[in-house]
Design a protein around this motif. Structure first.
Motif, PDB file in Angstrom:
ATOM      1  N   PRO A 128       0.816  -1.220   0.000  1.00 20.80           N
ATOM      2  CA  PRO A 128       0.000   0.000   0.000  1.00 20.80           C
ATOM      3  C   PRO A 128       0.844   1.263   0.000  1.00 20.80           C
ATOM      4  O   PRO A 128       0.442   2.291  -0.543  1.00 20.80           O
ATOM      5  N   TYR A 177      -5.315  -1.868   3.900  1.00 18.71           N
ATOM      6  CA  TYR A 177      -5.862  -2.095   2.569  1.00 18.71           C
ATOM      7  C   TYR A 177      -7.264  -1.526   2.374  1.00 18.71           C
ATOM      8  O   TYR A 177      -7.737  -1.475   1.232  1.00 18.71           O
ATOM      9  N   ARG A 194      -4.899   7.375  -2.477  1.00 17.66           N
ATOM     10  CA  ARG A 194      -5.151   6.858  -1.128  1.00 17.66           C
ATOM     11  C   ARG A 194      -5.606   7.976  -0.201  1.00 17.66           C
ATOM     12  O   ARG A 194      -6.521   7.804   0.608  1.00 17.66           O
TER      13      ARG A 194
END
Lengths: 298, 269
Positions: free
Chosen positions: A117, B18, A125
């Motif tokens: 990530p 996530y 994000r």
């Protein structure tokens, strides 16, 4: 003389210098020289559309007497400190699990999962946190659908979470999480496992062994993680802009405004140098406070 | 030890990491112009709209040129630097490596503004994708070096000595022995640098002038609520591309570690 020169050319250090020189030269030209340029410009004067190349302290006086700068700097340091605290506290148990709880052949897979990530589209994000925390966002609509928010629910109106220091800190803590795990993991991996057994053989409980052996030996990693998270987050531009809605600017937003829209480059440079000095001073104090842990390895 | 509870914590932590990425495809395929729950129907319209967009295509081609060139540059610099730092001892190595690795901790905005200042005020060159490439090399170099240092450090030096004893020159030893062994590391370093450049926003924001890159295009669109579904579709593609590139990079990194016969414990850093 010639013979001596030739042998030096074939020597180990000469070969090392020859190999390192392309990268070193590139870093001097595109990293060190630009940073020196910022320092020089912070002492220049801004004229109309040009820069007057005369020494002045005016930019620094203007920066430090400006109450807005002080508010923004304090906010940046506070947010970065909060982010660092959250990130390192959440990261330590993970690093501990990776190092002590996993079979050696599983470690690489977990580290890969944790780092993914971090490498994927930072901008997207951050924006997704806006989607999660927004007025019509994921959290509010989920709470509405189960009846907690609404005319008959516990809370009448959707929660106002964006445009706050807390939302900025949460987003940044998410973004920098893997960066804190890795240094702590590396220092935990270096610990000689027989020291822990020795501690327990000598009658210490597991918890006390952890406090007196594991934690002090892991401190170099914790210190590294702290600095690796703290320094870049002070200078984050995207999160205050997107999550703070432009109403909670941090130092980077101030610098960007001076450098691009306002076109006052000496002033932007002075703000950057001032902030960098404060961050460097804080980092040095932090290192000094932890000096007894850092000596152990050397 | 309390490993079971730690494992639960670790899994919860991964879910937290996530969660935003999992939301992305939900909205990208959602048949609604507002990004909110409940989801409406399934649609691929946003992907079709994305493919039709000319500015976006321009940004994509810019980003690909920048990523290819800067990661090639960073990888070549990194090969030399990683070899020098793992194989040779010389005075001032710590300081030199410290400077090269500095961008890892330095806020990106400092890199962006300082390079902008140099380009506009000192060198007086026009901003273009070339200036972004110069900036991206300096940003991805530390990560490329980190990957390659593992590759070079696990190399058994006696292999090289054997080759030299058998009459190979220094160059041919490097080409025949060292290079094949570190090749997976080189590929891995290239892919990591490529991913960094593709996703990098701040330096491109400062140095690209009026040329769009994918991240600066995304940033400019985030202000318009009507543009968001297309950005969600684009984000889905970008995240998928990043994960693919990183998985290939990890595959090569592991293969490299296996080839040199070392024990694999670490990740990219």
């Amino acid at each position: 003389m010639a013979g001596k020169g030739e042998s030096w050319l074939r020597s180990e250090s000469a070969q090392g210098y020859a190999l390192i020189s392309p990268s070193f030269l590139y870093a001097v030209l595109l990293l060190a020289a630009p940073l020196v340029t910022i320092l020089a410009y912070s002492f220049f004067q801004d004229g109309y559309l040009t820069v007057v190349h005369e020494f002045t302290l005016q930019n620094y006086i203007a920066t430090w007497t400006d109450p807005i700068f002080r508010v923004i700097l304090v906010r940046s340091l506070f947010v970065a400190g909060l982010v660092t605290l959250i990130t390192v506290a959440l990261a330590f148990p993970i690093a501990y699990y990776l190092s002590f709880g996993l079979a050696p052949n599983q470690k690489a897979r977990w580290i890969f999962l944790i780092t993914i990530p971090f490498w994927t589209s930072y901008l997207i994000r951050v924006f997704l946190w806006k989607v999660i925390l927004g007025y019509n966002g994921v959290i509010n609509s989920a709470l509405e659908s189960i009846g907690i928010i609404g005319p008959n629910g516990l809370i009448a109106d959707p929660l106002q979470m964006l445009n706050s220091v807390g939302a900025i800190a949460l987003t940044l803590a998410h973004a920098y999480a893997p960066f804190a795990i890795l240094p702590i993991f590396v220092s935990l991996e270096k610990i000689d496992r027989s020291l822990l057994e020795a501690g327990q053989d000598l009658g210490e409980s597991r918890w006390r062994t952890f406090l007196r052996v594991t934690l002090p030996l892991a401190m170099p990693g914790v210190v590294a993680a702290t600095l690796i998270v703290f320094i870049p987050t002070v200078g984050d531009y995207v999160t205050p802009e997107l999550i703070g809605g432009g109403k909670m600017p941090m130092v980077a937003n101030l610098i960007q405004a001076q450098m691009l829209p306002l076109d006052n480059r000496p002033m932007g440079s002075a703000i950057a140098v001032s902030s960098l000095l404060v961050v460097a001073a804080l980092s040095l104090v932090f290192l000094w406070l932890n000096r007894r842990f850092l000596k152990v390895g050397k | 030890m309390k490993i079971p509870s730690l494992k639960i914590y670790a899994i919860a932590y991964l879910i937290f990491l996530y969660a935003p990425i999992f939301l992305l495809p939900l909205f990208a395929f959602n048949d609604g112009t507002i990004i909110a729950f409940p989801l409406k129907g399934f649609t691929t319209d946003w992907f079709a709209k994305m493919a039709e967009n000319d500015t976006l295509r321009h940004a994509l081609s810019n980003s690909l040129i920048i990523a290819l060139t800067s990661s090639a540059g960073a990888t070549i610099f990194a090969i030399f630097a990683a070899r020098a730092s793992t194989r040779y001892r010389f005075k001032g190595k710590g300081g030199i490596m410290g400077l090269i690795l500095l961008p890892m901790v330095l806020p990106d905005i400092l890199m962006g503004m300082s390079l902008l200042l140099v380009m506009l005020e000192v060198l007086k060159v026009n901003l273009s994708i070339a200036t972004v490439i110069l900036g991206h090399v300096i940003i991805s170099l530390p990560y490329a070096i980190a990957v390659l240092q593992t590759a070079f450090a696990t190399l058994d030096q006696s292999l090289e000595e054997a080759a030299v004893d058998l009459g190979e020159t220094r160059m041919s030893t490097f080409r025949l022995i060292v290079l094949p062994l570190v090749m997976p590391g080189i590929i891995s370093a290239f892919l990591i640098s490529f991913t960094i450049s593709l996703d990098e926003f701040i330096v491109a924001f400062f140095l690209a002038g009026n040329q769009p890159t994918l991240p600066t295009y995304i940033f400019s669109q985030l202000r318009f609520p009507s543009a968001i579904p297309v950005i969600m579709a684009l984000g889905t593609c970008l995240v998928a591309a990043s994960i693919l590139l990183l998985s290939v990079a990890e595959f090569f990194r592991r293969r490299g570690v296996k080839r040199t016969g070392a024990k694999d414990t670490g990740g990219f850093l």
